[in-house]
Motif scaffolding. Structure first.
Motif, PDB file in Angstrom:
ATOM      1  N   THR A  23       0.585  -1.087   0.236  1.00 12.57           N
ATOM      2  CA  THR A  23       0.012  -0.164   0.595  1.00 12.57           C
ATOM      3  C   THR A  23       0.881   1.267   0.252  1.00 12.57           C
ATOM      4  O   THR A  23       0.651   2.346  -0.434  1.00 12.57           O
ATOM      5  CB  THR A  23      -0.835   0.496   0.894  1.00 12.57           C
ATOM      6  OG1 THR A  23      -1.547  -1.401   0.972  1.00 12.57           O
ATOM      7  CG2 THR A  23      -1.420   1.293   1.290  1.00 12.57           C
ATOM      8  N   ILE A  68       2.385   2.280  -3.332  1.00 13.85           N
ATOM      9  CA  ILE A  68       1.532   1.759  -4.199  1.00 13.85           C
ATOM     10  C   ILE A  68       0.470   3.097  -4.314  1.00 13.85           C
ATOM     11  O   ILE A  68       0.463   4.721  -5.272  1.00 13.85           O
ATOM     12  CB  ILE A  68       0.354   1.192  -4.458  1.00 13.85           C
ATOM     13  CG1 ILE A  68       0.295  -0.100  -5.116  1.00 13.85           C
ATOM     14  CG2 ILE A  68      -1.173   1.809  -5.217  1.00 13.85           C
ATOM     15  CD1 ILE A  68      -0.568  -0.985  -4.654  1.00 13.85           C
ATOM     16  N   SER A  69       0.926   4.120  -3.303  1.00 18.52           N
ATOM     17  CA  SER A  69       0.803   5.285  -2.863  1.00 18.52           C
ATOM     18  C   SER A  69       1.349   6.882  -3.530  1.00 18.52           C
ATOM     19  O   SER A  69       1.505   7.931  -3.659  1.00 18.52           O
ATOM     20  CB  SER A  69       0.761   5.247  -1.154  1.00 18.52           C
ATOM     21  OG  SER A  69       1.850   5.399  -0.550  1.00 18.52           O
ATOM     22  N   MET A  91       2.283   6.395  -6.273  1.00 21.95           N
ATOM     23  CA  MET A  91       1.811   5.913  -8.000  1.00 21.95           C
ATOM     24  C   MET A  91       0.782   6.722  -8.072  1.00 21.95           C
ATOM     25  O   MET A  91       0.230   6.785  -7.969  1.00 21.95           O
ATOM     26  CB  MET A  91       1.842   5.021  -7.958  1.00 21.95           C
ATOM     27  CG  MET A  91       3.302   3.366  -7.666  1.00 21.95           C
ATOM     28  SD  MET A  91       3.055   2.210  -7.919  1.00 21.95           S
ATOM     29  CE  MET A  91       2.710   2.007  -9.446  1.00 21.95           C
ATOM     30  N   TRP A 145      -1.914   5.563 -10.445  1.00 24.76           N
ATOM     31  CA  TRP A 145      -2.525   4.827 -10.653  1.00 24.76           C
ATOM     32  C   TRP A 145      -4.047   4.963 -11.021  1.00 24.76           C
ATOM     33  O   TRP A 145      -4.621   4.788  -9.661  1.00 24.76           O
ATOM     34  CB  TRP A 145      -2.111   3.480  -9.925  1.00 24.76           C
ATOM     35  CG  TRP A 145      -2.402   2.151 -10.935  1.00 24.76           C
ATOM     36  CD1 TRP A 145      -2.991   1.577 -11.507  1.00 24.76           C
ATOM     37  CD2 TRP A 145      -2.126   1.407  -9.962  1.00 24.76           C
ATOM     38  NE1 TRP A 145      -3.929   0.639 -11.545  1.00 24.76           N
ATOM     39  CE2 TRP A 145      -2.343   0.217 -10.986  1.00 24.76           C
ATOM     40  CE3 TRP A 145      -1.255   0.795  -9.178  1.00 24.76           C
ATOM     41  CZ2 TRP A 145      -2.476  -1.464 -10.398  1.00 24.76           C
ATOM     42  CZ3 TRP A 145      -1.723  -1.202  -8.767  1.00 24.76           C
ATOM     43  CH2 TRP A 145      -1.789  -1.674  -9.862  1.00 24.76           C
ATOM     44  N   LYS A 175       0.158   5.326 -16.282  1.00 27.50           N
ATOM     45  CA  LYS A 175       0.735   4.662 -14.460  1.00 27.50           C
ATOM     46  C   LYS A 175       1.868   5.147 -14.826  1.00 27.50           C
ATOM     47  O   LYS A 175       2.779   4.740 -15.292  1.00 27.50           O
ATOM     48  CB  LYS A 175       0.186   3.216 -14.415  1.00 27.50           C
ATOM     49  CG  LYS A 175       0.468   3.035 -13.078  1.00 27.50           C
ATOM     50  CD  LYS A 175      -0.542   0.999 -12.830  1.00 27.50           C
ATOM     51  CE  LYS A 175       0.426   0.438 -13.720  1.00 27.50           C
ATOM     52  NZ  LYS A 175       0.059  -1.283 -13.738  1.00 27.50           N
ATOM     53  N   TYR A 225      -5.967   3.955  -6.906  1.00 31.35           N
ATOM     54  CA  TYR A 225      -5.435   3.456  -6.603  1.00 31.35           C
ATOM     55  C   TYR A 225      -4.150   3.831  -5.484  1.00 31.35           C
ATOM     56  O   TYR A 225      -4.060   3.947  -4.326  1.00 31.35           O
ATOM     57  CB  TYR A 225      -4.659   1.910  -7.524  1.00 31.35           C
ATOM     58  CG  TYR A 225      -5.853   0.945  -7.986  1.00 31.35           C
ATOM     59  CD1 TYR A 225      -7.355   1.854  -7.561  1.00 31.35           C
ATOM     60  CD2 TYR A 225      -5.592   0.582  -8.945  1.00 31.35           C
ATOM     61  CE1 TYR A 225      -8.696   0.558  -8.159  1.00 31.35           C
ATOM     62  CE2 TYR A 225      -6.830   0.179  -9.694  1.00 31.35           C
ATOM     63  CZ  TYR A 225      -7.792  -0.504  -9.092  1.00 31.35           C
ATOM     64  OH  TYR A 225      -8.591  -0.997  -9.543  1.00 31.35           O
ATOM     65  N   GLY A 226      -4.074   4.709  -6.092  1.00 35.71           N
ATOM     66  CA  GLY A 226      -2.866   5.641  -6.056  1.00 35.71           C
ATOM     67  C   GLY A 226      -3.138   6.939  -4.005  1.00 35.71           C
ATOM     68  O   GLY A 226      -2.418   6.603  -3.704  1.00 35.71           O
ATOM     69  N   SER A 273      -4.445   4.857  -1.909  1.00 34.30           N
ATOM     70  CA  SER A 273      -3.711   3.979  -0.509  1.00 34.30           C
ATOM     71  C   SER A 273      -3.149   5.384  -0.004  1.00 34.30           C
ATOM     72  O   SER A 273      -2.468   5.179   1.050  1.00 34.30           O
ATOM     73  CB  SER A 273      -3.137   3.073  -1.808  1.00 34.30           C
ATOM     74  OG  SER A 273      -2.880   3.013  -2.681  1.00 34.30           O
TER      75      SER A 273
END
Length: 320
Positions: free
Chosen positions: A54, A57-58, A60, A62, A70, A286-287, A290
């Motif tokens: 997580t 991904i934070s 990025m 995305w 991305k 998602y980024g 996260s």
């Protein structure tokens, strides 16, 4: 000719060196900790690895709606989270919801614990009935309040109002839609009902650990019930009240079931977990989700640090 005493010869005899014994203490410590290794590995795989993912991904950019865009975004997601007005609003709602639920349930739990600390017939049955709300599944609890209590047509609250008005010969009893007129208070009431038994159990444990001799001596000296509570019981319960408030805050901050089931985050009831849910499952960012989740975890860890300190201080006091 000099005569040497045999004890002198024995004292002057060279001493043979003995080999050092193996460190048994380290082997014993490893033998005691080895059975915990599978549980530790399982906890790391289940909790820590997803959190590391997580965090990665934070950083990025995305979004599932734009899969070709991305890339690494640095701290942009955190900057967006801090400057987002909806997130700030959900943060304020989370603080209000948590403070109200914890303080009211703590006060009610303290009152119930003081009552259960007395001996009376049927105390075991009453204690079991008071603990039952905490054992109900959170989603089932929220559904119970939504349909059995808050429903404007067949709910228990409006039905009670109809019955009360009928006692005075009136057929025009108020039938408010509680989830629409008082949304945040409705969520708070359901959570207070669920968390009051938890506060009661902790404060009851603190009451039963009081020094009985000091209380009896105070009563012999003529102290009233209020004076015993103010000068003996409450100072003794201070650590337990702090622990109950901190543990309750950790769980209520992360509450998602009541908000999702009762109001679906509408009418100003969206807290931080629900905002993260919206960002992830509805906006598919998602980024950004996260980054918001990491912020929620950091806030929970700050509260959890104070909770661990309170627990350690309680343990030190008990071992004295």
């Amino acid at each position: 000719m000099t005569i040497t005493h045999p004890l002198t010869k024995r004292a002057r005899a060279p001493q043979t060196a003995h080999p050092a014994a193996p460190p048994r203490r380290s082997r014993g410590a490893w033998a005691r900790r080895a059975p915990l290794l599978p549980a530790l590995i399982f906890m790391i795989v289940v909790t820590q690895l997803p959190f590391v993912g997580t965090v990665a991904i934070s950083f990025m950019r995305w979004n599932a709606l734009d899969p070709n865009n991305k890339a690494f975004a640095g701290l942009q997601n955190y900057k967006n989270a801090v400057t987002d007005p909806e997130l700030r609003s959900s943060l304020l709602t989370t603080v209000t919801l948590t403070a109200t639920v914890v303080l009211v349930s703590l006060a009610l739990g303290l009152g119930l614990a003081l009552l259960l600390d007395r001996k009376f017939r049927g105390r075991g049955i009453v204690r079991t009935m008071l603990i039952t709300p905490f054992l109900v599944v959170p989603v089932a609890s929220a559904l119970l309040w939504k349909h059995a209590l808050y429903n404007a047509t067949y709910g228990l609250i409006n039905g009670s109002l109809t019955w009360l008005w009928s006692l005075f010969g009136s057929d025009s009893a108020p039938q408010p839609d509680w989830l629409s007129s008082l949304p945040l208070m409705s969520v708070e009431a359901s959570l207070i009902w669920q968390w009051t038994p938890f506060m009661m159990l902790i404060t009851l444990a603190g009451l039963q650990s009081r020094p009985v001799d000091a209380v009896e001596a105070a009563r012999v000296d003529g102290a009233t019930t209020w004076q015993v509570f103010r000068y003996l019981t409450f100072p003794h319960l201070r650590r337990y009240l702090e622990l109950a408030a901190l543990l309750g805050s950790i769980y209520v901050v992360q509450n998602f079931d009541a908000v999702f089931t009762l109001t679906a985050g509408g009418l100003g009831t969206a807290n931080l977990p629900y905002t993260v849910y919206e960002t992830f499952y509805q906006a598919h960012d998602y980024g950004q989700a996260s980054a918001e989740g990491v912020i929620v975890v950091i806030c929970s860890l700050l509260v959890g640090t104070f909770a661990l300190r309170t627990v350690s201080s309680l343990l030190r006091e008990e071992t004295r």
